[in-house]
Design a protein around this motif. Structure first.
Motif, mmCIF file in Angstrom:
data_model
loop_
_atom_site.group_PDB
_atom_site.id
_atom_site.type_symbol
_atom_site.label_atom_id
_atom_site.label_comp_id
_atom_site.label_asym_id
_atom_site.label_seq_id
_atom_site.Cartn_x
_atom_site.Cartn_y
_atom_site.Cartn_z
ATOM 1 N N ARG A 1 -3.630 25.300 14.195
ATOM 2 C CA ARG A 1 -4.470 25.243 15.390
ATOM 3 C C ARG A 1 -5.882 25.786 15.088
ATOM 4 O O ARG A 1 -6.031 26.797 14.407
ATOM 5 C CB ARG A 1 -3.851 26.042 16.523
ATOM 6 N N THR A 2 -6.866 25.100 15.634
ATOM 7 C CA THR A 2 -8.255 25.554 15.460
ATOM 8 C C THR A 2 -8.836 26.110 16.767
ATOM 9 O O THR A 2 -9.796 26.852 16.718
ATOM 10 C CB THR A 2 -9.131 24.391 14.976
ATOM 11 N N GLU A 3 -8.267 25.727 17.881
ATOM 12 C CA GLU A 3 -8.725 26.222 19.161
ATOM 13 C C GLU A 3 -7.510 26.529 20.035
ATOM 14 O O GLU A 3 -6.437 25.982 19.829
ATOM 15 C CB GLU A 3 -9.621 25.191 19.880
ATOM 16 N N SER A 4 -7.708 27.405 20.992
ATOM 17 C CA SER A 4 -6.616 27.688 21.924
ATOM 18 C C SER A 4 -7.179 27.898 23.314
ATOM 19 O O SER A 4 -8.339 28.275 23.486
ATOM 20 C CB SER A 4 -5.847 28.932 21.483
#
Length: 325
Positions: free
Chosen positions: A319-322
């Motif tokens: 994951r790169t963003e949350s």
């Protein structure tokens, strides 16, 4: 996980295991040049669940013990050897229904020290070796370690069409040395066939994962043509297991034949087949020369007595963003 550049029929997971640090993902498929023939096994490997190597065809139906298909099975690493177990499908010529007569479903095995180069195939159990009262539908052997004892569980259908699972104990000195222990069933019956069984233990509770066929829809439950889920197993006074409290793992469509395994970190990891047999609808990807795929690997846990699933950490690392809602 979807294939690249080849035709695939039925990408259901087989032989999931970790051997000497390397994860092995075997699966059923049919190479492009053999479309219309019977099921073979393909082979992926990974060390990190991010980079995968396609090792091609592991085995195909090329002998008298599996001439009509190398059906589902399992992998188990033990004492430095990777053991594979699978069902060899044999269809006899004649006027048979191929349910109670006319079919051979053999439990076969092969081994490897490096997980790449395997021995010749060998029969462990033939139809006549199974308990009395069973149909010819006996398949999908899976070996698991439960409290230090090694068990092989095999899905089955009785001659009067009741689903069940056979349990054998394997000698720790020789996994080919099998002792029949029991038949797991529900008192009231639950479907006519239990496919793809797996025994595992979490939070001091033993579960049987399987795919019952022939279960009638009940409201929002059991809506697919075939189901998937887990039974809670309770021991009798003699130590044999009884199955109860079936819990569906996935209420969506196109999820079937899940298989789990215990990795070297002690995680129970599950991968399913993003597909269904005998479904009424088609799959648009067939126009591109392939069909079905493997699901994202999930780690199993128990919460409030129920099985829970969550993506394994290696997937979460991507994951790169949350966003928290």
């Amino acid at each position: 996980m979807a294939p690249h550049g080849r035709h695939w029929l039925d990408l259901r997971p087989n032989g999931l295991c970790q051997h000497n640090g390397l994860y092995h993902i075997f699966h059923q498929y049919t190479p492009a040049q053999d479309l219309g023939l019977n099921k073979s096994w393909g082979h992926y490997v990974t060390r990190d669940w991010k980079h995968f190597a396609d090792l091609g065809t592991l085995m195909c139906p090329d002998s008298e013990i599996d001439k009509d298909g190398c059906y589902s099975g399992s992998g188990f690493s033990h004492n430095g050897i990777l053991h594979l177990f699978y069902t060899g499908n044999i269809l006899h010529d004649g006027d048979f229904d191929y349910i109670n007569e006319g079919r051979g479903h053999y439990t076969n095995t092969l081994q490897s020290a490096d997980g790449i180069h395997f021995s010749d195939k060998k029969v462990l159990l033939r139809n006549e070796d199974y308990p009395d009262g069973l149909s010819c539908h006996v398949r999908d052997p899976k070996v698991s370690d439960i409290d230090g004892r090694l068990y092989m569980v095999i899905g089955a259908r009785t001659r009067d069409s009741r689903g069940c699972a056979l349990v054998y104990e394997c000698s720790r000195d020789n996994l080919e040395d099998l002792t029949f222990r029991q038949v797991i069933r529900t008192p009231e019956g639950f479907g006519y066939m239990w496919e793809c069984p797996v025994l595992f233990k979490l939070d001091q509770q033993v579960f049987l994962l399987c795919c019952p066929q022939g279960v009638a829809q009940d409201g929002y439950k059991y809506e697919n043509v075939y189901q998937n889920g887990v039974f809670r197993l309770t021991p009798d006074a003699d130590g044999s297991w009884q199955a109860a409290d079936f819990q569906e793992l996935d209420h969506g469509f196109d999820f079937y034949a899940p298989q789990s395994f215990r990795d070297e970190q002690g995680r129970e990891i599950l991968i399913g087949w993003m597909g269904l047999p005998d479904a009424e609808y088609g799959n648009p990807e067939t126009a591109e020369g392939w069909t079905h795929s493997l699901t994202m690997p999930r780690q199993l846990s128990v919460k409030n007595g129920r099985i829970c699933q969550y993506p394994i950490q290696e997937i979460l690392d991507l994951r790169t963003e949350s966003q928290t809602v």
